[in-house]
Write an enzyme that holds these catalytic residues in place. Sequence first.
Site: not given
Length: 701
Positions: A63, A102, A105, A125
């Site tokens: 991210a 992310g 993901e 994370e």
Amino acid sequence: MMSVVSLRNEGDVAVITVDNPPVNALKHEVRAGLLDAFKKAGADANVKAIVLNCAGRTFIAGADITEFGKPPKEPGLSEVIATIENVQKPTVAAIHGTALGGGLETALGCHFRVAVATAKVGLPEIKLGILPGAGGTQRLPRLAGMEKAFPMIISGDPISAKDALAHGIVDEIIDGDLLAGAIAFAKKKVAEGAKLVRVRDREEKIADLKANPDKFNDIIAANSKKNRGEEAPVVTTEVLRGAITKSFDEGLKGEREGFMKLVVGDQSKAKRHYFFAEREAAKVPDMSKDVKPKTVKKAGVIGAGTMGGGITMNFANAGIPVTIVEMTEEALNRGLGIIRKNYENTMRRGGISQADLDKRMSLIKGSTDFNDLSDADLVIEAVFEEMPIKKEVFAKLEKVTRPDTILATNTSYLNVDEIAATTGRVPNVLGMHFFSPANVMKLLEIVRGKNTSDEALATAIDVARKINKVPTIVGVCHGFVGNRMLKARGIEAESLLLEGALPQEVDAATTGFGFPMGPFAMSDLAGLDIGWRIRKAMGQKSEIFDSLCELGRYGQKTGSGVYRYEGGSRTPIPDEVTEQIIVNASKNAGIKRRPISQQEIGERLIFSMINEGARILEEGIAMRPSDIDVVYVNGYGWPVWQGGPMFYADLVGLPYIVEKLEGYAKESGNEHLQPAALLKRLAAEGRGFSSLGVSPIKKAA
């Protein structure tokens, strides 16, 4: 302006490419571009399959954390992934570099994943005090099994493409051109009429846990570690439990709630602060961007003891030939033997191969002749912490090394400028303070002398990165940043003993804050005799610790120090002998002992360090408050989820710290607890340390 996401067709395969350098972070424009591209490709009747590809050196590496804490911009990543996984055509993520957070993901939203052999995937994370917030905690267990997913998520450590293939996270390793291989893979799936199963719908690898949810506790136990008050692992564990006890959508809701709880918390703010602080620490504002570091093709180390051996290993690990010099063959052989033993231990743990060991040892040359350093580009001295010895070494080095060779001292306390003055090449001298064990600890305090050249400084920073250290620039003073602040804490810890606290109470307050060890257990581990020798050399005394040393109680190595150690155990046991010495010292100092609360002990230890940090900033010994945080997290065990001393000070509030320091100074009579001028000024102005800009290191006159 060029779009960060592009869509083109390669025959009947749509290729969606993310191009957002340097790491293709999932900023708002990338999310919006992905959503639009997948919708278009999904609706295009000419498209039979879709490949998600990334330009540059990596797949989506996570991210954009600069967006954290700001108002969210639609679309969110969860919406993007839901769109991807609902496409009724084979979707393939083509992974190179790293697919992290992310990024992984997003890849989990595709039906398939292919990767080059050098790729790595992970959900890191937790290292930022949060948890995966776009389905990672629910999809990864379904794809890889909870036994693999749990340790990946709870540690945050990435795994190799080979490992990912073995556990079903990746479907194929691509040799040669990744995009061509991914397109071929996609076409093969179309030709096969492959059944398209969303990752969210895969239940086979968690079916046993769903039927027997108590087995989840066994997975927790197998991956347990002490968190010392850290919130993210606790919240993440329960969110992962939801992957087997709830429906996918309910688990996703729990994940989002857990993410939102953590992301607004102080611990995540602290970790994000540290993430940026570490990247800023090596930036020197007053050094021209035109300055280039020297290329260090060969290094030298003086001293084959614990520090010298560890420093030598750093160079060998990085593939840089290094010559290690000792005074005698006996000392040299002993040092080389320890280096080899360290490598053998790493090999037994699976960290390196026999070939790695052999290669690293081949890069290390042992010698008892200073002349063997004549071709070194950088020489680091790591001898006893005594000024006359260091001056003698540098005088020798000047005679045998090239005029352009950079000379560094590994001193922990001593004046680098005084050492530099021993030579006729003062601009080429600086400090490179490694931390023990030097082959493990990440911190490297680079000490900038008053006449250290920018080229020498740039070279030290460059070398630090190459040998996998975190460089932090500091100025010249006794103890620099880390040890100077540690000394302030040590003074306070001893004062607390004299006033009424016991060692185990002081250590408990320290570990309760999140440090791995308390100051007295740490002293026993290092050896009380080291401080005793330094005190005697400086004409200083400490009744408590001098008395312990006079009894031969040097710490763990003698079976007793501040604490007692039985049967070779490293577990400290409170000891009556020590307590009696402390009581006698209080009596001799005319101090009436009193009960001291854990709150007071903790605040006096931590606030005394913050106070000294403020003085360091006043004097221009550190460029930024955050540099002090980097020193303490990497070198002294400060819990990263507390951000570092100066970040923590802002979190607590400077007015409160000033008030408490003034109160403790008055009550204890300890003048060193009086608040620093900078601390008082910032508190009075309603500002924190974070309001201070970056200032170059002040150079002594």
